[in-house]
Write an enzyme that holds these catalytic residues in place. Sequence first.
Site, PDB file in Angstrom:
ATOM      1  N   HIS A 109       4.390  76.086  55.992  1.00 20.14           N
ATOM      2  CA  HIS A 109       2.807  76.470  55.934  1.00 20.14           C
ATOM      3  C   HIS A 109       2.537  77.638  55.518  1.00 20.14           C
ATOM      4  O   HIS A 109       2.886  78.298  55.643  1.00 20.14           O
ATOM      5  CB  HIS A 109       2.425  75.891  56.878  1.00 20.14           C
ATOM      6  CG  HIS A 109       0.812  76.378  57.548  1.00 20.14           C
ATOM      7  ND1 HIS A 109       0.532  75.142  57.261  1.00 20.14           N
ATOM      8  CD2 HIS A 109      -0.296  76.840  57.030  1.00 20.14           C
ATOM      9  CE1 HIS A 109      -0.906  75.538  57.442  1.00 20.14           C
ATOM     10  NE2 HIS A 109      -1.032  76.924  56.900  1.00 20.14           N
ATOM     11  N   HIS A 120       5.403  64.991  53.310  1.00 22.75           N
ATOM     12  CA  HIS A 120       4.853  65.478  54.532  1.00 22.75           C
ATOM     13  C   HIS A 120       3.582  64.348  55.147  1.00 22.75           C
ATOM     14  O   HIS A 120       2.832  64.488  54.658  1.00 22.75           O
ATOM     15  CB  HIS A 120       3.921  67.201  53.895  1.00 22.75           C
ATOM     16  CG  HIS A 120       3.635  67.798  54.578  1.00 22.75           C
ATOM     17  ND1 HIS A 120       3.963  69.144  54.819  1.00 22.75           N
ATOM     18  CD2 HIS A 120       2.499  67.651  55.809  1.00 22.75           C
ATOM     19  CE1 HIS A 120       2.762  69.672  55.476  1.00 22.75           C
ATOM     20  NE2 HIS A 120       2.089  69.076  56.561  1.00 22.75           N
ATOM     21  N   LYS A 154      10.363  72.775  60.186  1.00 23.56           N
ATOM     22  CA  LYS A 154       9.097  73.598  59.515  1.00 23.56           C
ATOM     23  C   LYS A 154       9.239  74.459  60.134  1.00 23.56           C
ATOM     24  O   LYS A 154       8.386  75.121  61.709  1.00 23.56           O
ATOM     25  CB  LYS A 154       8.216  72.118  59.917  1.00 23.56           C
ATOM     26  CG  LYS A 154       6.563  72.785  59.894  1.00 23.56           C
ATOM     27  CD  LYS A 154       5.880  72.788  57.747  1.00 23.56           C
ATOM     28  CE  LYS A 154       4.850  72.837  57.799  1.00 23.56           C
ATOM     29  NZ  LYS A 154       4.314  71.824  57.686  1.00 23.56           N
ATOM     30  N   HIS A 196       1.467  63.717  59.558  1.00 27.21           N
ATOM     31  CA  HIS A 196       0.673  63.783  60.310  1.00 27.21           C
ATOM     32  C   HIS A 196       1.508  62.769  60.755  1.00 27.21           C
ATOM     33  O   HIS A 196       0.009  61.815  60.928  1.00 27.21           O
ATOM     34  CB  HIS A 196      -0.371  64.488  61.045  1.00 27.21           C
ATOM     35  CG  HIS A 196       0.246  66.273  59.862  1.00 27.21           C
ATOM     36  ND1 HIS A 196       0.733  66.935  60.787  1.00 27.21           N
ATOM     37  CD2 HIS A 196      -0.293  66.482  59.130  1.00 27.21           C
ATOM     38  CE1 HIS A 196       0.928  68.079  60.503  1.00 27.21           C
ATOM     39  NE2 HIS A 196       0.253  67.864  59.116  1.00 27.21           N
ATOM     40  N   HIS A 212       2.197  71.883  50.338  1.00 28.14           N
ATOM     41  CA  HIS A 212       0.259  71.091  50.254  1.00 28.14           C
ATOM     42  C   HIS A 212      -0.136  72.067  49.973  1.00 28.14           C
ATOM     43  O   HIS A 212      -0.773  73.308  50.388  1.00 28.14           O
ATOM     44  CB  HIS A 212      -0.442  71.385  51.892  1.00 28.14           C
ATOM     45  CG  HIS A 212      -0.257  71.953  52.858  1.00 28.14           C
ATOM     46  ND1 HIS A 212       0.011  72.964  53.535  1.00 28.14           N
ATOM     47  CD2 HIS A 212       0.221  71.081  54.327  1.00 28.14           C
ATOM     48  CE1 HIS A 212      -0.024  73.903  54.286  1.00 28.14           C
ATOM     49  NE2 HIS A 212       0.562  72.331  55.340  1.00 28.14           N
ATOM     50  N   ASP A 224       0.083  64.965  53.569  1.00 27.52           N
ATOM     51  CA  ASP A 224      -0.573  65.323  54.679  1.00 27.52           C
ATOM     52  C   ASP A 224      -1.495  65.052  55.141  1.00 27.52           C
ATOM     53  O   ASP A 224      -2.766  65.418  55.623  1.00 27.52           O
ATOM     54  CB  ASP A 224      -1.165  67.826  53.978  1.00 27.52           C
ATOM     55  CG  ASP A 224      -1.375  68.083  55.407  1.00 27.52           C
ATOM     56  OD1 ASP A 224      -0.493  68.237  55.985  1.00 27.52           O
ATOM     57  OD2 ASP A 224      -2.484  68.932  55.400  1.00 27.52           O
TER      58      ASP A 224
END
Length: 356
Positions: A139, A16, A102, A18, A177, A250
């Site tokens: 999420h 995971h 996602k 970004h 997460h 994350d």
Amino acid sequence: MATRKTITIRRPDDWHLHLRDGDMLAAVAPCTAADFARAIVMPNLVPPVVRGADAARYRERILAALPPDTAFTPLMTLYLAQTTDPDDVAAAAASGLISAVKLYPAGATTNSESGVRDIADVTAVLERMADIGLPLLVHGEVTDPDVDIFDREAVFIDRVLDPLRQRLPALRIVLEHVTTQDAVDFVRNSDAGLAATITPHHLIINRNHLFAGGIRPHYYCLPIAKRERHRVALRDAATSGDPRFFLGTDSAPHLDALKETACGCAGVFNVTNALSCVAQVFDDDDALDRLEAFVSLNGPAFYGVPVNEASITLVRHDTPVAFAPSLATNDGPLTVFDPGMALFWHAAPQTAQRPA
Ligand code: DOR
Ligand code: ZN
């Protein structure tokens, strides 16, 4: 108490991450490639990565941001929007371009405005994903402003995830997460097809760290860190060896100027010390023999991909390893996660592994 000086494990993956775009991508992508073989890349760009063609172009930009011949594979994801076309998702999956889709509840977090307002609206996409075995990455927070921010994950499990699992048991899901005992228990008590990622920072901080001596914007992320008993539950899950839990950093970079402000962005940038943090946690909990499962084996098993052939050696130093507190980008500095504790573990530089 540590008794070993080095540990060699399969090269880890980040399930995971970004990576952003443009100058930020150029700054952070090499940091990930230094320690990780693959990473599941989040699609919450502006505009989001909704269609297969968007993911193909984003993948090219990621590869272009790395030095030639870098051994790193970005695993692409699509952003589930109200408008997502099941055929487009299926085609992107069939071609091998994407690894997952996602789900951001609209309004839950950074760049989630185009996300899903009502999960019933995307039933056709989810049914197709269940048919083809494509994982849904979730999420897991409700956006109802009446729900306390510290309860949003637990309420999401009750209101959205549990009903979804019952309606579509064949859909493979990663609860991303996780931050609560509730999430750990839910995953542990579930049948096959449900897993969870855990971040380095949620293994280390609890909600008190957000306010220790003043407000600490660099610890602010979503889902927000919870009280201590939840952190302990996450550590227990991560270090247990249970194959349903694996590392997702994350890492979510935002320029310092956008965090140290009256309304700061959510996200912790942690890639440069993520492995050291996780190794320290496992060492402190006498679980180094299960580190490889968490960072290198459990994720590939869930995603049905081979483990990495390459290995990485982590070395335990006698004195704490010094980490740069921030990373320079063309637009300004980016603060690195401060674990607030000494880190003794560090990945040996590649050159150190060459025969003398
Ligand atoms: O803290 C977070 N930052 N949580 C998310 O879910 C998104 C992320 C980001 O993109 O900045
Ligand atoms: Zn994220």
